[in-house]
Design a protein around this motif. Structure first.
Motif, PDB file in Angstrom:
ATOM      1  N   GLY A 214       0.815  -1.211   0.000  1.00  0.00           N
ATOM      2  CA  GLY A 214       0.000   0.000   0.000  1.00  0.00           C
ATOM      3  C   GLY A 214       0.843   1.253   0.000  1.00  0.00           C
ATOM      4  N   ALA A 215       2.150   1.096  -0.228  1.00  0.00           N
ATOM      5  CA  ALA A 215       3.031   2.258  -0.371  1.00  0.00           C
ATOM      6  C   ALA A 215       2.851   2.843  -1.771  1.00  0.00           C
ATOM      7  CB  ALA A 215       4.477   1.871  -0.130  1.00  0.00           C
ATOM      8  N   ILE A 216       3.257   4.071  -1.945  1.00  0.00           N
ATOM      9  CA  ILE A 216       3.047   4.796  -3.204  1.00  0.00           C
ATOM     10  C   ILE A 216       4.396   4.974  -3.881  1.00  0.00           C
ATOM     11  CG2 ILE A 216       2.144   6.914  -4.230  1.00  0.00           C
ATOM     12  CD1 ILE A 216       0.591   7.309  -1.528  1.00  0.00           C
ATOM     13  N   HIS A 217       4.580   4.355  -5.026  1.00  0.00           N
ATOM     14  CA  HIS A 217       5.866   4.494  -5.703  1.00  0.00           C
ATOM     15  C   HIS A 217       5.850   5.669  -6.672  1.00  0.00           C
ATOM     16  CE1 HIS A 217       4.419   2.759  -9.498  1.00  0.00           C
ATOM     17  NE2 HIS A 217       3.938   1.717  -8.848  1.00  0.00           N
ATOM     18  N   SER A 218       7.024   6.211  -6.907  1.00  0.00           N
ATOM     19  CA  SER A 218       7.211   7.260  -7.902  1.00  0.00           C
ATOM     20  C   SER A 218       8.452   6.919  -8.707  1.00  0.00           C
ATOM     21  CB  SER A 218       7.366   8.627  -7.233  1.00  0.00           C
ATOM     22  OG  SER A 218       7.489   9.640  -8.215  1.00  0.00           O
ATOM     23  N   VAL A 219       8.236   6.527  -9.937  1.00  0.00           N
ATOM     24  CA  VAL A 219       9.339   6.131 -10.815  1.00  0.00           C
ATOM     25  C   VAL A 219       9.804   7.353 -11.593  1.00  0.00           C
ATOM     26  CG1 VAL A 219      10.064   4.623 -12.705  1.00  0.00           C
ATOM     27  CG2 VAL A 219       8.370   3.815 -11.033  1.00  0.00           C
ATOM     28  N   ILE A 321       2.586   7.850  -7.871  1.00  0.00           N
ATOM     29  CA  ILE A 321       2.726   9.226  -8.335  1.00  0.00           C
ATOM     30  C   ILE A 321       3.642   9.188  -9.548  1.00  0.00           C
ATOM     31  CG2 ILE A 321       3.510  11.561  -7.776  1.00  0.00           C
ATOM     32  CD1 ILE A 321       3.286  10.721  -4.780  1.00  0.00           C
ATOM     33  N   LEU A 322       3.212   9.774 -10.644  1.00  0.00           N
ATOM     34  CA  LEU A 322       4.047   9.839 -11.837  1.00  0.00           C
ATOM     35  C   LEU A 322       4.150  11.300 -12.254  1.00  0.00           C
ATOM     36  CD1 LEU A 322       5.696   8.526 -14.043  1.00  0.00           C
ATOM     37  CD2 LEU A 322       3.591   8.066 -15.298  1.00  0.00           C
ATOM     38  N   TYR A 323       5.353  11.798 -12.263  1.00  0.00           N
ATOM     39  CA  TYR A 323       5.562  13.222 -12.550  1.00  0.00           C
ATOM     40  C   TYR A 323       5.597  13.478 -14.049  1.00  0.00           C
ATOM     41  CZ  TYR A 323       6.395  14.091  -7.649  1.00  0.00           C
ATOM     42  OH  TYR A 323       6.234  14.217  -6.299  1.00  0.00           O
ATOM     43  N   LEU A 330       7.729  23.530 -12.457  1.00  0.00           N
ATOM     44  CA  LEU A 330       7.599  22.564 -11.366  1.00  0.00           C
ATOM     45  C   LEU A 330       6.858  21.345 -11.886  1.00  0.00           C
ATOM     46  CD1 LEU A 330       6.574  24.949  -8.445  1.00  0.00           C
ATOM     47  CD2 LEU A 330       8.821  23.936  -8.871  1.00  0.00           C
ATOM     48  N   PRO A 331       7.358  20.143 -11.653  1.00  0.00           N
ATOM     49  CA  PRO A 331       6.687  18.944 -12.167  1.00  0.00           C
ATOM     50  C   PRO A 331       5.334  18.738 -11.508  1.00  0.00           C
ATOM     51  CG  PRO A 331       8.433  18.345 -10.647  1.00  0.00           C
ATOM     52  CD  PRO A 331       8.563  19.823 -10.864  1.00  0.00           C
ATOM     53  N   LYS A 332       4.429  18.118 -12.269  1.00  0.00           N
ATOM     54  CA  LYS A 332       3.097  17.799 -11.758  1.00  0.00           C
ATOM     55  C   LYS A 332       3.067  16.321 -11.385  1.00  0.00           C
ATOM     56  CE  LYS A 332       1.115  19.213 -15.541  1.00  0.00           C
ATOM     57  NZ  LYS A 332       0.128  19.603 -16.578  1.00  0.00           N
ATOM     58  N   GLY A 333       2.760  16.029 -10.122  1.00  0.00           N
ATOM     59  CA  GLY A 333       2.713  14.654  -9.654  1.00  0.00           C
ATOM     60  C   GLY A 333       1.336  14.053  -9.827  1.00  0.00           C
ATOM     61  N   VAL A 334       1.119  13.369 -10.938  1.00  0.00           N
ATOM     62  CA  VAL A 334      -0.169  12.748 -11.226  1.00  0.00           C
ATOM     63  C   VAL A 334      -0.400  11.583 -10.261  1.00  0.00           C
ATOM     64  CG1 VAL A 334      -1.411  11.357 -12.931  1.00  0.00           C
ATOM     65  CG2 VAL A 334      -0.212  13.451 -13.636  1.00  0.00           C
ATOM     66  N   VAL A 335      -1.555  11.578  -9.591  1.00  0.00           N
ATOM     67  CA  VAL A 335      -1.890  10.542  -8.616  1.00  0.00           C
ATOM     68  C   VAL A 335      -2.877   9.569  -9.252  1.00  0.00           C
ATOM     69  CG1 VAL A 335      -2.931  10.059  -6.374  1.00  0.00           C
ATOM     70  CG2 VAL A 335      -1.491  12.092  -6.671  1.00  0.00           C
ATOM     71  N   ARG A 336      -2.531   8.283  -9.256  1.00  0.00           N
ATOM     72  CA  ARG A 336      -3.345   7.260  -9.892  1.00  0.00           C
ATOM     73  C   ARG A 336      -4.114   6.450  -8.849  1.00  0.00           C
ATOM     74  NH1 ARG A 336      -3.967   8.229 -14.336  1.00  0.00           N
ATOM     75  NH2 ARG A 336      -1.828   7.982 -15.039  1.00  0.00           N
ATOM     76  N   ILE A 370       4.398   6.844 -18.700  1.00  0.00           N
ATOM     77  CA  ILE A 370       3.099   6.243 -18.377  1.00  0.00           C
ATOM     78  C   ILE A 370       2.908   4.908 -19.091  1.00  0.00           C
ATOM     79  CG2 ILE A 370       1.936   7.599 -20.165  1.00  0.00           C
ATOM     80  CD1 ILE A 370       0.505   6.223 -16.820  1.00  0.00           C
ATOM     81  N   LEU A 371       3.409   4.787 -20.316  1.00  0.00           N
ATOM     82  CA  LEU A 371       3.274   3.511 -21.025  1.00  0.00           C
ATOM     83  C   LEU A 371       3.951   2.392 -20.240  1.00  0.00           C
ATOM     84  CD1 LEU A 371       2.406   1.840 -23.429  1.00  0.00           C
ATOM     85  CD2 LEU A 371       4.423   2.665 -24.679  1.00  0.00           C
TER      86      LEU A 371
END
Length: 766
Positions: A214-219, A321-323, A330-336, A370-371
């Protein structure tokens, strides 16, 4: 009107009687639009405000299959893709409650969607009372249901000359090891983990381990320089960072990641508790005190010490979170969201991408995009398919046969790449020398995304792969049984799955699928109420809200928007910036999601995506913020002001052009040195994939601005676009109208004259 509007008695023409290709837009679209507007006036059809349109009743003419001599359309002869879409719009509750059954829920949802605040229609919760674990759905259930020994992941790495395969059982074991390591480092539900690893299996393993807890990864894409990486670390505050020691760009060419990470951490106030480094033998990194190697921290954990459980999370709990680049720098951190994303990925794997459980899916992308998230990691594994992670390039690793070898050797069913790769292959394998060495009969569908695929490039790929010569044709009919379909599709980081495409997996009978139209991204898919809104001349870069949006006629270019509510799986917010989430996507067109793209829907209902409406540069499918480059340029001690815009490029789609004002007048050799300095800084600070070049640095005396002090980037972009099209002799006078808000109109002509001279000498291959 756009693709969805009131029911109209339009003639049902044959699909091959279409408007000209989008490659011939300028004059053809003017004539087509004038004709259609005249038709609308004759029929006394009023243009309605989009929010008042009953979209559910409208079926574009081309979506009606001709089954009678009279051409009368009815429910039975509409393509299934459109029937499904209409059902998803008229009965979203029933449609998506049926689709969610493909997911193994810990607590199955009792309703599909709810809007907690009617004043915020953009905030929709999908499957709000559902609970699940995405990792369990991607691995555990397949192991339990007979796929334990099926290959789940193939890592094909021509740059290291190795191929590694993991069965579902083996992959689950590695994920449990990684989840155990994360628990030992106090990573719990809701904590963030940042991954900076490149195309290696351990990156997918780490992503799934985060989902398990349930942790949130950001690649983060491995090509980002220290300052860009630091921005993402500061924004998401990861408890653990997992990095590779290096990335490998070609045979014998390693790019050190660890020094870039070290540089980023020096810029950060919020440091992680732990840094784990996957040591690659091509370039072993020096570890700082307290840092651990992946081998010591993960691979050494024995089975009797594994954490075998998984966390239950709410359907709308963030999966990652995908920036993505933002126009502010400033990057936008898209939350899925977890649940909606899982439902949509499962829905699209078979229906859109024609890949069944047990079959092989290959998206030739990086996990940082994202792909890579949707269709290298999660989609294929949720589906019980085999996913290919490729570490290489279309050419040079070792030659132009690489893509064909992977498709043939691993018996790929569905292949996905960017049009840029096709441009490169067309240049390197024009006579199909390498293509002819491999049997691709196992491939059912090939998809393109990342930027618009030009019709001639798509026709070449069809001819190259299938041998069918569609020179001069606008349509490509799908054969029976369905195989080697080559289709574009369109979606975004924000959406996480396609908005437009051809759903190839809906039938084995090619006549039941819409033909592929060259230059088009396809047709809207389930849950997508796509509209095209008029671009108004009185709107400029200071305009925030269009309170009265108008839909355009078929064939007219406008702003691509999606009417609310949005389908499941689309971002729920931006990390730590809910206000920006609304401002960036929902403020300008009330009641719609603003995609930021421009395009049109033709008279046959096909969607054509043409360009970005903002200041994002798309270089070879890599979206780059102009502000990030400007930030580097302006730090040069001889630069007073600067802006960055895109110019068209025949291979990469776009490349950045730096328009700069020097602090002092300089001799030519000094200006040449400044250009070299800027290019070096951009490569080092933002990344070499931005394709900076000294030919694309232009010095001017001053920048055009609005009265409020904003640089008129759109005007400069338009000038460059016109100049690149030519012919030069007729363009001595600037054809671009000055915006009403310009501070000094004389500056417009100054910029035009400078760009006119620049375009004469620029090397367009750079």
């Amino acid at each position: 009107m756009g693709i969805s509007g009131p029911m109209m008695r339009l003639p049902v023409g044959r699909l091959n009687s279409i408007a000209p290709s989008v490659s011939a837009l300028p004059s053809a679209l003017v004539r087509a639009t004038q004709h259609r507007l005249l038709f609308h006036r004759r029929q006394n059809v009023q243009r309605a405000i989009p929010g008042e349109i009953n979209s559910a009743n409208y079926v574009p003419p081309s979506l009606r299959r001709l089954t009678t001599a009279s051409g009368v359309a009815n429910e039975c002869n509409v393509y299934k893709q459109e029937r499904d879409r209409q059902r998803s719009l008229t009965d979203p509750e029933g449609f998506w409650m049926e689709a969610q059954k493909a997911v193994d829920w810990i607590q199955r949802p009792t309703r599909a969607l709810e809007t907690p605040d009617q004043c915020k229609p953009y905030r929709v919760l999908w499957f709000p009372d559902g609970k699940l674990n995405v990792c369990y759905n991607a691995l555990d259930r397949h192991v339990k249901n007979g796929r334990a020994h099926q290959v789940a992941l193939i890592h094909d790495s021509p740059v290291t000359q190795s191929i590694r395969k993991f069965t579902y059982e083996e992959l689950l074991f590695k994920v449990k090891q990684t989840a155990t390591m994360l628990r030992r480092n106090c990573v719990n539900k809701g904590d963030r983990v940042l991954l900076y690893m490149g195309a290696v299996p351990e990156a997918i393993i780490a992503m799934l381990a985060c989902a398990r807890l349930g942790a949130i990864h950001s690649v983060v894409f491995g090509g980002f320089a220290s300052n860009e990486l630091a921005k993402r670390i500061e924004d998401c505050h990861p408890k653990v960072i997992i990095s590779s020691s290096c990335g490998i760009e070609g045979l014998g060419k390693a790019i050190a990641y660890k020094p870039l990470l070290d540089g980023a951490l020096k810029l950060c106030k919020n440091l992680p508790n732990k840094v784990i480094v996957l040591q690659r033998e091509q370039l072993v990194a020096r570890l700082s005190p307290g840092e651990e190697s992946w081998a010591d921290a993960v691979d050494s954990i024995p089975e009797n010490q594994l954490f075998h459980g998984y966390e239950t999370v709410d359907s709308n709990h963030p999966l990652y979170i995908l920036y993505t680049s933002g126009t502010t720098g400033l990057p936008k951190g898209v939350v899925r969201p977890s649940g909606g994303h899982a439902v949509v990925l499962l829905y699209t794997m078979e229906r859109m991408y024609a890949c069944k459980p047990g079959q092989v899916y290959w998206a030739a992308s990086d996990l940082g995009w994202i792909l890579g998230h949707s269709y290298i990691c999660y989609g294929p594994l949720l589906n019980g398919s085999t996913t290919v992670l490729y570490e290489g390039k279309p050419v040079g690793t070792p030659d132009p046969s690489s893509f064909y070898r992977v498709m043939a050797e691993h018996k790929v069913t569905t292949f996905f790449t960017a049009p840029t790769a096709l441009m490169i292959l067309r240049r390197e394998d024009p006579h199909s020398k390498y293509r002819k060495q491999y049997d691709l009969s196992n491939v059912k569908a090939m998809f393109l995304a990342g930027e618009r695929c030009l019709p001639e490039i798509q026709r070449w790929w069809v001819r190259h792969i299938t041998g069918v010569d569609d020179t001069g044709k606008a349509l490509h009919s799908i054969v029976t049984p369905v195989k080697n379909v080559i289709s574009d599709n369109w979606w975004q980081t924000e959406t996480g799955s396609p908005l437009v495409g051809i759903e190839v997996g809906l039938s084995e009978n090619g006549s039941e699928l819409p033909p592929v139209k060259y230059g088009s991204a396809g047709m809207p898919v389930q849950g997508v109420d796509l509209r095209v809104l008029r671009i108004k001349d009185e709107f400029d870069e200071d305009t925030v809200v269009d309170a009265h949006p108008e839909e355009v006629a078929p064939g007219e270019i406008g702003n691509i928007v999606i009417k609310l509510p949005l389908p499941p799986g689309i971002m729920t917010t931006l990390w730590n910036d809910d206000g920006r989430f609304f401002d960036a996507y929902f403020r300008r067109f009330p009641g719609f999601y603003d995609t930021g793209d421009t395009g049109m829907v033709d008279s046959d209902g096909y969607v054509h995506i043409l360009s970005r409406a903002d200041d994002i540069i798309n270089v070879a499918a890599h979206r780059i913020s102009t502000s990030a480059i400007e930030e580097v340029v302006i730090e040069h001690n001889e630069i007073a002001e600067a802006c960055v815009v895109a110019r068209p490029h025949s291979i990469k789609g776009s490349v950045p052009v730096v328009i700069a004002v020097c602090k002092h007048h300089r001799l030519k050799h000094t200006l040449d040195q400044i250009k070299s300095d800027l290019v070096s800084s951009i490569r080092e600070r933002v990344g070499p994939f931005t394709s900076p070049h000294t030919d694309n640095v232009v010095f001017v005396d001053r920048l055009p601005k609005t009265r409020s002090g904003k640089v008129l980037r759109k005007m400069i972009r338009s000038m460059i676009a016109v100049l690149m099209k030519g012919p030069r002799n007729s363009l001595q006078k600037c054809p671009i109208a000055a915006p009403a808000t310009i501070e000094e109109e004389a500056v417009k002509d100054e910029i035009w004259d400078r760009l006119y001279e620049w375009e004469k000498s620029v090397d367009t291959s750079q």
